[in-house]
Design a protein around this motif. Structure first.
Motif, mmCIF file in Angstrom:
data_model
loop_
_atom_site.group_PDB
_atom_site.id
_atom_site.type_symbol
_atom_site.label_atom_id
_atom_site.label_comp_id
_atom_site.label_asym_id
_atom_site.label_seq_id
_atom_site.Cartn_x
_atom_site.Cartn_y
_atom_site.Cartn_z
ATOM 1 N N ALA A 1 5.667 2.168 9.242
ATOM 2 C CA ALA A 1 4.471 1.355 9.017
ATOM 3 C C ALA A 1 4.058 1.343 7.551
ATOM 4 O O ALA A 1 3.539 0.336 7.047
ATOM 5 C CB ALA A 1 3.316 1.881 9.885
ATOM 6 N N SER A 2 4.315 2.437 6.858
ATOM 7 C CA SER A 2 3.934 2.523 5.445
ATOM 8 C C SER A 2 4.734 1.554 4.594
ATOM 9 O O SER A 2 4.244 1.071 3.561
ATOM 10 C CB SER A 2 4.124 3.950 4.940
ATOM 11 N N ARG B 1 2.802 -1.634 4.969
ATOM 12 C CA ARG B 1 1.501 -1.553 4.303
ATOM 13 C C ARG B 1 1.634 -1.479 2.794
ATOM 14 O O ARG B 1 0.773 -1.980 2.057
ATOM 15 C CB ARG B 1 0.716 -0.359 4.841
ATOM 16 N N LEU C 1 2.089 -4.930 1.656
ATOM 17 C CA LEU C 1 0.846 -5.663 1.876
ATOM 18 C C LEU C 1 -0.193 -5.332 0.817
ATOM 19 O O LEU C 1 -0.862 -6.225 0.272
ATOM 20 C CB LEU C 1 0.294 -5.330 3.267
ATOM 21 N N VAL C 2 -0.334 -4.049 0.503
ATOM 22 C CA VAL C 2 -1.275 -3.642 -0.541
ATOM 23 C C VAL C 2 -0.858 -4.220 -1.886
ATOM 24 O O VAL C 2 -1.691 -4.739 -2.650
ATOM 25 C CB VAL C 2 -1.368 -2.104 -0.606
ATOM 26 N N SER D 1 -1.604 -7.952 -1.995
ATOM 27 C CA SER D 1 -3.033 -8.238 -2.144
ATOM 28 C C SER D 1 -3.511 -7.966 -3.557
ATOM 29 O O SER D 1 -4.380 -8.679 -4.084
ATOM 30 C CB SER D 1 -3.841 -7.407 -1.146
ATOM 31 N N GLY E 1 4.870 -1.719 -4.407
ATOM 32 C CA GLY E 1 4.463 -0.938 -3.244
ATOM 33 C C GLY E 1 4.887 0.514 -3.355
ATOM 34 O O GLY E 1 4.116 1.428 -3.022
ATOM 35 N N ARG F 1 -4.386 4.281 1.789
ATOM 36 C CA ARG F 1 -4.303 3.033 2.556
ATOM 37 C C ARG F 1 -2.889 2.769 3.013
ATOM 38 O O ARG F 1 -2.659 2.293 4.130
ATOM 39 C CB ARG F 1 -4.805 1.873 1.697
ATOM 40 N N ILE F 2 -1.921 3.042 2.161
ATOM 41 C CA ILE F 2 -0.532 2.744 2.496
ATOM 42 C C ILE F 2 -0.045 3.628 3.647
ATOM 43 O O ILE F 2 0.632 3.159 4.573
ATOM 44 C CB ILE F 2 0.365 2.925 1.263
ATOM 45 N N GLY G 1 -1.915 5.167 5.829
ATOM 46 C CA GLY G 1 -2.814 5.166 6.968
ATOM 47 C C GLY G 1 -3.586 6.452 7.136
ATOM 48 O O GLY G 1 -3.892 6.860 8.271
#
Length: 519
Positions: free
Chosen positions: A51-52, A55, A58-59, A62, A374, A386-387, A389
């Motif tokens: 999942a990281s 993310r 995604l981070v 953004s 990332g 955040r990355i 979780g």
């Protein structure tokens, strides 16, 4: 600072990225793998590591989307200008200034720098090579010196600061956690030092060689540049069936490492595209081209003056970081103006098409940065939580900063040495041939080294940005956009890189010395 297994995994991933860059391979795979291994090791969960990876991208997306958007808008505006032929008219008046070889060298250098500063080197390259380079050769400048002037001014000096559009400072600031404007100010001065040193040295070292005369540079000979051979044919023939693509498409193809015809089929904008007014509207199209050939430079020039007044005076108020939004907004408004006045009933469709093409180009050109950023962000405490979780009240790790703090007593407490170490780091990450992919990494490294050295983070980030941009942007390595410069100018890319190496490296060293003196 205690080093955990996750710290060592992160450092191993960082080393693998540098090795892959030196080997001139794509760094996306090691970046994704290193992100997964770091997160899985720290959290102790394989699903958490998986999942990281998502993310992290995604981070990064953004944080960096504003950069992608400004690239898209500027590219879309240039495509609209290309449709009506305004981009050629913007540079045509400078041909009259080229009275001899030395003057042509300076004019080619200055015009390339100004246009590359506002519109980036790759779109500018095809324009300069098609319009100004043939005039410079006729004035007595050799194709090699023409290629040197274009490479230093565009691929080097303009790209190293990226002062107007601000993509490079934004990438550096994303890792350095400082103002992009502050990095841009320092990078601009350093790029001037490198550029002027490289310009003078290159001319003095090259001009002693006997330049081939125009008479001996017959069409088809090695000395004849592509731009000069193009000038021998009618202007409209550049997009004819004989070549299969325009000079702008060839520049896009070389920059994206695609064959010209494939680039044409893959979204490169043809000068014939959108010209649906028919032959009866040639006079109107010519008037519109003249109008926007004046309006666009004046608008961007006024914007630059406004930004400079806001940074260095109290006459106007410009918020920190407002440069990129202002440039992007102005590009969007000019795109709208060109589309409405040129395409008329098709203005809504053509404007949207240009924006879509711009977004496509932006993600093709800069998409590789997202997984790399990332991985860099997972090493920064502001993003790592955040990355991976982590809970909001959990302490987020800063793998890179923790590692540097753990060995800071072994790092020489000499600002001069650290400046050159950061310069070397920037040149190393620039070896991948892009120049900008590793800027978030060098930015974070600058922030980590800043407290130990007592140096300003923005200064270190600007030094690293110059090293990466001059190396990979298109002056020192032949697998960069330097190949496009050499191809358009009709010279050997190996010879061009060899002639640029000593002047550019000398300029980088002197610029670092200047940074040590004034900051």
């Amino acid at each position: 600072m205690e080093m955990t297994p996750a710290h060592w995994v992160y450092l191993a991933g960082l080393a693998s990225l540098i090795i892959v860059m030196i080997a001139r391979k794509n760094v996306v795979v090691p970046a994704i793998a290193a992100t997964f291994l770091t997160a899985a090791t720290f959290t102790g969960s394989v699903p958490g590591g998986v999942a990281s990876v998502f993310r992290a991208s995604l981070v990064a997306a953004s944080e960096l989307f504003n950069i992608f958007l400004i690239i898209a808008l500027v590219t879309a505006m240039l495509a609209a200008l290309r449709v009506i032929g305004a981009e050629h008219r913007m540079v045509a008046p400078f041909r009259r200034l080229m009275v001899n070889g030395p003057v042509a060298y300076v004019v080619l250098f200055v015009v390339t720098y100004v246009f590359a500063l506002f519109f980036w080197p790759t779109p500018t390259l095809a324009l300069i090579a098609a319009i100004l380079l043939p005039a410079a050769i006729r004035a007595g400048l050799s194709p090699m010196l023409g290629a040197i002037a274009i490479a230093i001014a565009g691929q080097g000096m303009a790209l190293a600061s990226d002062y107007v559009i601000g993509v490079a400072p934004g990438l550096s600031a994303s890792g350095a956690n400082v103002s992009a404007d502050l990095i841009a100010d320092r990078a601009l001065i350093l790029s001037w030092v490198v550029g002027l040193v490289a310009m003078v040295m290159s001319y003095l070292l090259t001009v002693r060689r006997r330049r081939p005369s125009l008479a001996t540079a017959a069409e088809g000979s090695p000395e004849m540049s592509i731009a000069h051979r193009t000038e021998l044919a009618p202007v409209g023939a550049a997009a004819g069936s004989g070549s299969g693509c325009t000079s702008d498409q060839l520049g896009h193809a070389l920059a994206t490492k695609q064959p010209p015809r494939e680039a044409l089929e893959d979204g490169a904008v043809s000068t014939e595209a959108g010209l649906d007014d028919g032959p009866t509207d040639e006079g109107g199209r010519d008037r519109r081209a003249k109008l926007f050939a004046v309006l666009v430079p004046v608008a961007f020039g006024a914007l630059l003056v406004y930004m400079l007044l806001g940074r260095f005076t109290d006459l106007v108020s410009v918020d920190d970081g407002a440069g990129a939004p202002l440039v992007g907004g102005l590009a969007a408004l000019l795109l709208l103006a060109v589309a409405v006045t040129s395409d008329r009933v098709r203005a809504l469709e053509s404007c949207a098409e240009h924006i879509v093409d711009g977004l496509s180009f932006a993600f093709k050109a800069m998409g590789v940065v997202i997984p790399i950023a990332g991985f860099v962000f997972i090493g920064i405490s502001d993003f790592s939580g955040r990355i991976m979780g982590l809970a909001e009240d959990a302490t987020a790790p800063g793998f890179l900063f923790d590692a540097i703090r753990s060995v800071q007593e072994h790092i020489p407490n000499n600002p001069f040495i650290i400046m050159f170490a950061v310069l070397l780091a920037g040149m190393t990450v620039g070896l991948d041939g892009s120049g900008w992919a590793g800027l978030p990494l060098t930015g974070s490294l600058s922030e980590a080294l800043s407290p130990h050295s007592g140096l300003d983070t923005a200064t270190l980030a600007a030094i690293a940005q110059n090293g990466a941009s001059w190396t990979g942007g298109g002056t020192l390595v032949i697998w960069s956009s330097l190949i496009a410069v050499a191809t358009f100018c009709g010279v050997s890319v190996v010879d061009l890189a060899r002639k640029l190496f000593l002047p550019v490296v000398t300029g980088l060293v002197l610029s670092t010395v200047v940074a040590a003196i004034i900051w």
